[in-house]
Structures are given as C-alpha cells and as structure tokens.
Enzyme design. Sequence first.
Site, PDB file in Angstrom:
ATOM      1  N   ASP A 133       2.516  -9.453  -7.571  1.00  0.00           N
ATOM      2  CA  ASP A 133       2.116  -9.413  -6.174  1.00  0.00           C
ATOM      3  C   ASP A 133       1.717 -10.765  -5.574  1.00  0.00           C
ATOM      4  N   CYS A 190      21.586   6.896   6.418  1.00  0.00           N
ATOM      5  CA  CYS A 190      20.248   7.499   6.591  1.00  0.00           C
ATOM      6  C   CYS A 190      19.339   6.544   7.371  1.00  0.00           C
ATOM      7  N   CYS A 213       2.522  -2.909  11.400  1.00  0.00           N
ATOM      8  CA  CYS A 213       2.493  -2.070  10.195  1.00  0.00           C
ATOM      9  C   CYS A 213       1.059  -1.625   9.868  1.00  0.00           C
ATOM     10  N   CYS A 240      -0.523   2.735   4.026  1.00  0.00           N
ATOM     11  CA  CYS A 240       0.327   3.732   4.681  1.00  0.00           C
ATOM     12  C   CYS A 240       1.527   4.015   3.779  1.00  0.00           C
ATOM     13  N   CYS A 243       6.789   5.559   5.377  1.00  0.00           N
ATOM     14  CA  CYS A 243       8.204   5.214   5.225  1.00  0.00           C
ATOM     15  C   CYS A 243       8.707   5.474   3.803  1.00  0.00           C
TER      16      CYS A 243
HETATM   17  C1  B12 Z   1       3.305  -9.519   2.181  1.00  0.00           C
HETATM   18  C2  B12 Z   1       3.424  -8.165   1.527  1.00  0.00           C
HETATM   19  C3  B12 Z   1       3.145  -7.043   2.307  1.00  0.00           C
HETATM   20  C4  B12 Z   1       2.949  -7.118   3.815  1.00  0.00           C
HETATM   21  C5  B12 Z   1       4.353  -7.319   4.489  1.00  0.00           C
HETATM   22  C6  B12 Z   1       5.382  -6.289   4.007  1.00  0.00           C
HETATM   23  C7  B12 Z   1       6.818  -6.786   3.973  1.00  0.00           C
HETATM   24  N1  B12 Z   1       7.759  -5.880   4.176  1.00  0.00           N
HETATM   25  O1  B12 Z   1       7.073  -7.953   3.729  1.00  0.00           O
HETATM   26  C8  B12 Z   1       2.247  -5.771   4.118  1.00  0.00           C
HETATM   27  C9  B12 Z   1       0.748  -5.959   4.055  1.00  0.00           C
HETATM   28  C10 B12 Z   1       2.620  -5.122   5.427  1.00  0.00           C
HETATM   29  C11 B12 Z   1       2.686  -4.950   2.894  1.00  0.00           C
HETATM   30  C12 B12 Z   1       2.753  -3.571   2.901  1.00  0.00           C
HETATM   31  C13 B12 Z   1       3.154  -2.817   1.803  1.00  0.00           C
HETATM   32  N2  B12 Z   1       3.342  -3.243   0.561  1.00  0.00           N
HETATM   33 CO1  B12 Z   1       3.422  -5.131   0.104  1.00  0.00          CO
HETATM   34  N3  B12 Z   1       3.725  -6.866  -0.443  1.00  0.00           N
HETATM   35  C14 B12 Z   1       3.786  -8.058   0.157  1.00  0.00           C
HETATM   36  C15 B12 Z   1       4.184  -9.212  -0.784  1.00  0.00           C
HETATM   37  C16 B12 Z   1       2.918  -9.945  -1.212  1.00  0.00           C
HETATM   38  C17 B12 Z   1       5.217 -10.185  -0.218  1.00  0.00           C
HETATM   39  C18 B12 Z   1       6.423  -9.492   0.455  1.00  0.00           C
HETATM   40  C19 B12 Z   1       7.354 -10.478   1.117  1.00  0.00           C
HETATM   41  O2  B12 Z   1       7.797 -11.408   0.485  1.00  0.00           O
HETATM   42  N4  B12 Z   1       7.614 -10.284   2.400  1.00  0.00           N
HETATM   43  C20 B12 Z   1       8.525 -11.135   3.134  1.00  0.00           C
HETATM   44  C21 B12 Z   1       9.566 -10.277   3.813  1.00  0.00           C
HETATM   45  C22 B12 Z   1      10.585 -11.158   4.525  1.00  0.00           C
HETATM   46  O3  B12 Z   1      10.167  -9.551   2.751  1.00  0.00           O
HETATM   47  P1  B12 Z   1      11.024  -8.208   2.943  1.00  0.00           P
HETATM   48  O4  B12 Z   1      10.663  -7.537   4.207  1.00  0.00           O
HETATM   49  O5  B12 Z   1      10.915  -7.396   1.693  1.00  0.00           O
HETATM   50  O6  B12 Z   1      12.481  -8.793   3.043  1.00  0.00           O
HETATM   51  C23 B12 Z   1      13.102  -9.453   1.938  1.00  0.00           C
HETATM   52  C24 B12 Z   1      14.110  -8.558   1.219  1.00  0.00           C
HETATM   53  O7  B12 Z   1      13.645  -7.228   1.139  1.00  0.00           O
HETATM   54  C25 B12 Z   1      15.397  -8.747   1.962  1.00  0.00           C
HETATM   55  N5  B12 Z   1      15.667  -7.902   3.121  1.00  0.00           N
HETATM   56  C26 B12 Z   1      14.961  -6.871   3.618  1.00  0.00           C
HETATM   57  N6  B12 Z   1      15.594  -6.360   4.677  1.00  0.00           N
HETATM   58  C27 B12 Z   1      16.696  -7.079   4.883  1.00  0.00           C
HETATM   59  C28 B12 Z   1      17.685  -6.947   5.844  1.00  0.00           C
HETATM   60  C29 B12 Z   1      18.742  -7.871   5.839  1.00  0.00           C
HETATM   61  C30 B12 Z   1      19.752  -7.747   6.886  1.00  0.00           C
HETATM   62  C31 B12 Z   1      18.810  -8.889   4.814  1.00  0.00           C
HETATM   63  C32 B12 Z   1      19.886  -9.871   4.772  1.00  0.00           C
HETATM   64  C33 B12 Z   1      17.790  -8.979   3.862  1.00  0.00           C
HETATM   65  C34 B12 Z   1      16.757  -8.069   3.899  1.00  0.00           C
HETATM   66  O8  B12 Z   1      15.313 -10.092   2.419  1.00  0.00           O
HETATM   67  C35 B12 Z   1      13.979 -10.557   2.471  1.00  0.00           C
HETATM   68  C36 B12 Z   1      13.916 -11.800   1.608  1.00  0.00           C
HETATM   69  O9  B12 Z   1      13.770 -12.913   2.294  1.00  0.00           O
HETATM   70  C37 B12 Z   1       4.833  -8.397  -1.980  1.00  0.00           C
HETATM   71  C38 B12 Z   1       4.661  -9.038  -3.349  1.00  0.00           C
HETATM   72  C39 B12 Z   1       5.659 -10.143  -3.574  1.00  0.00           C
HETATM   73  N7  B12 Z   1       5.186 -11.250  -4.099  1.00  0.00           N
HETATM   74  O10 B12 Z   1       6.831 -10.000  -3.283  1.00  0.00           O
HETATM   75  C40 B12 Z   1       4.127  -7.013  -1.881  1.00  0.00           C
HETATM   76  C41 B12 Z   1       4.984  -5.772  -2.178  1.00  0.00           C
HETATM   77  C42 B12 Z   1       6.288  -5.933  -1.456  1.00  0.00           C
HETATM   78  N8  B12 Z   1       4.214  -4.649  -1.539  1.00  0.00           N
HETATM   79  C43 B12 Z   1       4.288  -3.554  -2.168  1.00  0.00           C
HETATM   80  C44 B12 Z   1       3.764  -2.324  -1.679  1.00  0.00           C
HETATM   81  C45 B12 Z   1       3.615  -1.187  -2.675  1.00  0.00           C
HETATM   82  C46 B12 Z   1       3.410  -2.190  -0.320  1.00  0.00           C
HETATM   83  C47 B12 Z   1       3.085  -0.886   0.443  1.00  0.00           C
HETATM   84  C48 B12 Z   1       3.907   0.308   0.005  1.00  0.00           C
HETATM   85  C49 B12 Z   1       1.574  -0.574   0.307  1.00  0.00           C
HETATM   86  C50 B12 Z   1       1.087   0.636   1.094  1.00  0.00           C
HETATM   87  N9  B12 Z   1       1.352   1.855   0.646  1.00  0.00           N
HETATM   88  O11 B12 Z   1       0.429   0.479   2.105  1.00  0.00           O
HETATM   89  C51 B12 Z   1       3.410  -1.326   1.907  1.00  0.00           C
HETATM   90  C52 B12 Z   1       4.893  -1.087   2.255  1.00  0.00           C
HETATM   91  C53 B12 Z   1       5.330  -1.672   3.548  1.00  0.00           C
HETATM   92  C54 B12 Z   1       6.857  -1.901   3.592  1.00  0.00           C
HETATM   93  N10 B12 Z   1       7.603  -0.897   4.008  1.00  0.00           N
HETATM   94  O12 B12 Z   1       7.307  -2.996   3.225  1.00  0.00           O
HETATM   95  C55 B12 Z   1       5.125  -3.660  -3.440  1.00  0.00           C
HETATM   96  C56 B12 Z   1       6.500  -3.029  -3.165  1.00  0.00           C
HETATM   97  C57 B12 Z   1       7.141  -2.325  -4.357  1.00  0.00           C
HETATM   98  C58 B12 Z   1       8.494  -1.753  -3.989  1.00  0.00           C
HETATM   99  N11 B12 Z   1       8.838  -0.630  -4.585  1.00  0.00           N
HETATM  100  O13 B12 Z   1       9.225  -2.293  -3.184  1.00  0.00           O
HETATM  101  C59 B12 Z   1       5.153  -5.241  -3.658  1.00  0.00           C
HETATM  102  C60 B12 Z   1       6.427  -5.763  -4.310  1.00  0.00           C
HETATM  103  C61 B12 Z   1       3.921  -5.563  -4.545  1.00  0.00           C
HETATM  104  C62 B12 Z   1       4.126  -5.206  -6.020  1.00  0.00           C
HETATM  105  N12 B12 Z   1       3.964  -6.160  -6.923  1.00  0.00           N
HETATM  106  O14 B12 Z   1       4.442  -4.106  -6.384  1.00  0.00           O
HETATM  107  N13 B12 Z   1       3.045  -5.739   1.888  1.00  0.00           N
HETATM  108  S1  SF4 Z   2      14.960   3.777   2.661  1.00  0.00           S
HETATM  109 FE1  SF4 Z   2      15.032   4.786   4.649  1.00  0.00          FE
HETATM  110  S2  SF4 Z   2      17.165   4.702   5.253  1.00  0.00           S
HETATM  111 FE2  SF4 Z   2      17.094   4.287   3.052  1.00  0.00          FE
HETATM  112  S3  SF4 Z   2      17.415   6.266   2.100  1.00  0.00           S
HETATM  113 FE3  SF4 Z   2      15.195   5.975   2.275  1.00  0.00          FE
HETATM  114  S4  SF4 Z   2      14.640   6.938   4.219  1.00  0.00           S
HETATM  115 FE4  SF4 Z   2      16.853   6.684   4.222  1.00  0.00          FE
HETATM  116  S1  SF4 Z   3       5.660   3.672   7.830  1.00  0.00           S
HETATM  117 FE1  SF4 Z   3       5.970   1.861   6.544  1.00  0.00          FE
HETATM  118  S2  SF4 Z   3       6.466   0.217   7.980  1.00  0.00           S
HETATM  119 FE2  SF4 Z   3       5.625   1.914   9.184  1.00  0.00          FE
HETATM  120  S3  SF4 Z   3       3.457   1.486   9.374  1.00  0.00           S
HETATM  121 FE3  SF4 Z   3       3.664   2.732   7.534  1.00  0.00          FE
HETATM  122  S4  SF4 Z   3       3.922   1.285   5.797  1.00  0.00           S
HETATM  123 FE4  SF4 Z   3       4.240   0.152   7.722  1.00  0.00          FE
END
Ligand code: B12
Ligand code: SF4
Ligand code: SF4
Length: 315
Positions: A133, A190, A213, A240, A243
């Site tokens: 993390d 989906c 979020c 939360c 999703c």
């Molecule tokens: C910052 C962070 C958060 C932030 C921002 C979330 C986010 N989406 O980035 C906040 C506080 C909101 C958060 C929330 C949560 N988090 Co968090 N978080 C992190 C952290 C520390 C960094 C994530 C990061 O790098 N974000 C940067 C953005 C840009 O990343 P991204 O959205 O995932 O996008 C990347 C790829 O997924 C991909 N991508 C995604 N979409 C698309 C679309 C296109 C078109 C393309 C090309 C690429 C692409 O490209 C991006 C790379 O640059 C990681 C730990 C880590 N070191 O990775 C944990 C981590 C992601 N979190 C985790 C968890 C469990 C959660 C929550 C479920 C907690 C909760 N229940 O409340 C929620 C889920 C929210 C969600 N739907 O993402 C887990 C996820 C495990 C998993 N199965 O994926 C991690 C990996 C921690 C861990 N060690 O387990 N988190």
């Molecule tokens: S991550 Fe979202 S779009 Fe993908 S299968 Fe699950 S609910 Fe459907």
């Molecule tokens: S449903 Fe997922 S993206 Fe939306 S507020 Fe909750 S954790 Fe964040």
Amino acid sequence: MSISEAIKQKAINLGFDAAGIASAEPVEAKYVKYLQNWLKEGMNAQMEYMQKNFDKRIDPDRLLEGAKSVVCVALNYKPPEQTMVPAGKFGAVANFATYQDYHGFIKEKLFVLAEFIKEISGNDDLKFKACVDSVPILERVFAEKAGLGFIGKNHMLINPELGLQLLLGEIITDIELSPDKALNSGCSDCCKCIRACPTGALSTGGSFDSNKCISYLTIEYSGQVAAELAEKIGDRIFGCDECMLACPYDMRAECRVNKEIKFYGDRKYLALDSVDRMGPSEFEEKFKDSTILRSGLERLKRNAQICDKNLSGHN
Ligand code: B12
Ligand code: SF4
Ligand code: SF4
C-alpha cells in the site's frame, strides 16, 4: 518444480490466495500517461503523497536498484458472513477495515517469503523490498502484469475466481524469475459499478475522481465535506464498498479462506452516539490494531456527524 513455481507455492502456503510474478520493467506507456493526466487534473484531491515519487511509482528499479522481478500476492478478504444491519443509528465500515490492520499482517508474510526466496535461490546477497500500500508503486498494474487479475472499470484489480475484495502486496527483488502472463479478461460491456457509485466518482470514460470518492472523503480527507457530497455519504462512516459490491465478479467470488487475519464482525457497524462520546484513549484502545486508527478520532467523529444527519433525514 522451478524456483518461480516454488516461490508462488510458498506464498499460497503462507496464506495468500493468489501469487504471480511480473518482470520489473517500467510499466507500459499507457499507464504512465494515465497517471500523469490523473495528477495534472487534480484527481488525487489532497493526497499530496501521490504527487511525489512519480519515477518510483512507475519503475521498480527506482525503488530497488537492479530490480529484475516483482512477486505479487493477493489476500482475499470477502467476509464469510454478512453482519445484519442493527436497528438504530449506526455507521457502516468498509469490509477491509473490519479486519486487523492488513499492512503489518501482509508485510510480515512478505518478509518470510523473501527469506524463502533467498534460501531457494541460494543467494544470500539477494536484495529485496517488501511493499504494501504505502510504498510508491502502482500495485494494481503490477498485479495485472503478474496474472493475478485485470483492472476493472471501478479501477479495482479483479480476479475472476477470487473477485475484488483483495488486498495486494509485492516483493521487488534483484533475481530473475519467470514472469507470468497477464490474464485475457475484462469487464466487456458491463457498467454496474459506475451506476452504483453514489457520487459519480467513476466515469464510463475511465476516470476516477478522488475528490468525489467516499473512501477518500471518509478516510483521507480532513476538511469539512461539502453538503452535496456529505448527503451522498449516507451511513458510510469509514470507506466505501459500493463499486465492489455491485460487481458480478464479487457476487460469484469465493469468501475469505485465510483464518489467521483477525476479523472483527463488531466493527462493521459503529454506534454513532458511542463514536460521538469517544475519547482519545478509548479510540486508541478499541482501534489499536485497525486501519481506522490511522485516520484518527477527529475524522471518525466528523464522519459520524455526517451519517447522523443523513440518517435523521436532514442535511
Ligand atoms: C491512493 C489510493 C487510494 C485513493 C485513490 C483511489 C484510486 N483509484 O487511485 C482512495 C483513498 C480513493 C482509495 C480508495 C480505495 N482503495 Co486504495 N489505494 C491507493 C493507493 C495507495 C495508490 C493507488 C494509485 O496509484 N492511484 C493512482 C491512480 C491513477 O490509479 P488507478 O486509478 O488504479 O489507475 C491506474 C491503473 O488502474 C490503470 N487504469 C485504471 N483505469 C484506466 C483506464 C485507462 C483508459 C487506462 C489506460 C489505464 C487505467 O492506470 C493507472 C496507472 O497509472 C493503492 C496502493 C498502491 N500503492 O498502489 C491503494 C489500493 C489501490 N487501494 C485499495 C483498496 C482496497 C481501496 C478501497 C477498496 C478501500 C475502501 N473500501 O474504501 C477503495 C477503492 C476505490 C477505487 N474504486 O479505486 C487496494 C486495492 C486492491 C484491489 N483489489 O484493487 C490497494 C491496491 C491497496 C492494497 N495494497 O491492497 N485508494
Ligand atoms: S468492474 Fe464494474 S464494469 Fe467491470 S465487471 Fe465489475 S461492475 Fe462490471
Ligand atoms: S463506489 Fe467506489 S468510486 Fe464510488 S465513492 Fe464508493 S469507493 Fe469511491
């Protein structure tokens, strides 16, 4: 059995639900670009740490000189039983926080795994870095590369069998291991998670806005939550899961197998009045082994007030 297979088997024996290996090459250009834009557009909200260590996030060699491989692991935390919503005013805690703090739990196992890698490779000088993390590495991207799953439209790493209530960890190491292949799977048409998100933080275009979020607002953000977002928080007091719970991959996923990580069913719903009355010593005692401790009592109390208003039906 090859060294790589033995390492993955050891990870499973240690209690992880899945393990895979990725090469330590920098992530693909599309991810670099995505992260750059995400930061430029302020989608990281006030998480300033996301602006730091850009080079490390995308290139394991910047975290460990000479890095060759990333051993990725996942721990399934889908609760085996659903806790009934109690009558009265209670705030809901996201599932990951109903366990002992996962950071230490996973890290300890990664250190044991690293010792095993040293032994089996006969390399006493092996260099490694254990990540969970907080280390600046794109954990989901490496997990995807290591074949643990695919990244869904909710940005979660999804394993077709284990679902998405998965916690991730990695060992970056300087020995060359056989990389796994990424899975050929995805969301297809989906969009359930996007529709289920209460605040519109997710979009069909693939963006993720942390400013909206609920996980960010309740765990990371310390200011006053704007009224229009506060009312969408509903009864969520910490994190939360919407999703994830909306995702068909969660519905058909197996429940947690690992019984070693401590599960606290009584933390799923927190009585709002007891949070309101809670003093610092009670807070520290109750949540000493929980991720809730990291967010602090002040934020928990603020969240409890938001939930209270929402449950009373006035904002
Ligand atoms: C910052 C962070 C958060 C932030 C921002 C979330 C986010 N989406 O980035 C906040 C506080 C909101 C958060 C929330 C949560 N988090 Co968090 N978080 C992190 C952290 C520390 C960094 C994530 C990061 O790098 N974000 C940067 C953005 C840009 O990343 P991204 O959205 O995932 O996008 C990347 C790829 O997924 C991909 N991508 C995604 N979409 C698309 C679309 C296109 C078109 C393309 C090309 C690429 C692409 O490209 C991006 C790379 O640059 C990681 C730990 C880590 N070191 O990775 C944990 C981590 C992601 N979190 C985790 C968890 C469990 C959660 C929550 C479920 C907690 C909760 N229940 O409340 C929620 C889920 C929210 C969600 N739907 O993402 C887990 C996820 C495990 C998993 N199965 O994926 C991690 C990996 C921690 C861990 N060690 O387990 N988190
Ligand atoms: S991550 Fe979202 S779009 Fe993908 S299968 Fe699950 S609910 Fe459907
Ligand atoms: S449903 Fe997922 S993206 Fe939306 S507020 Fe909750 S954790 Fe964040």
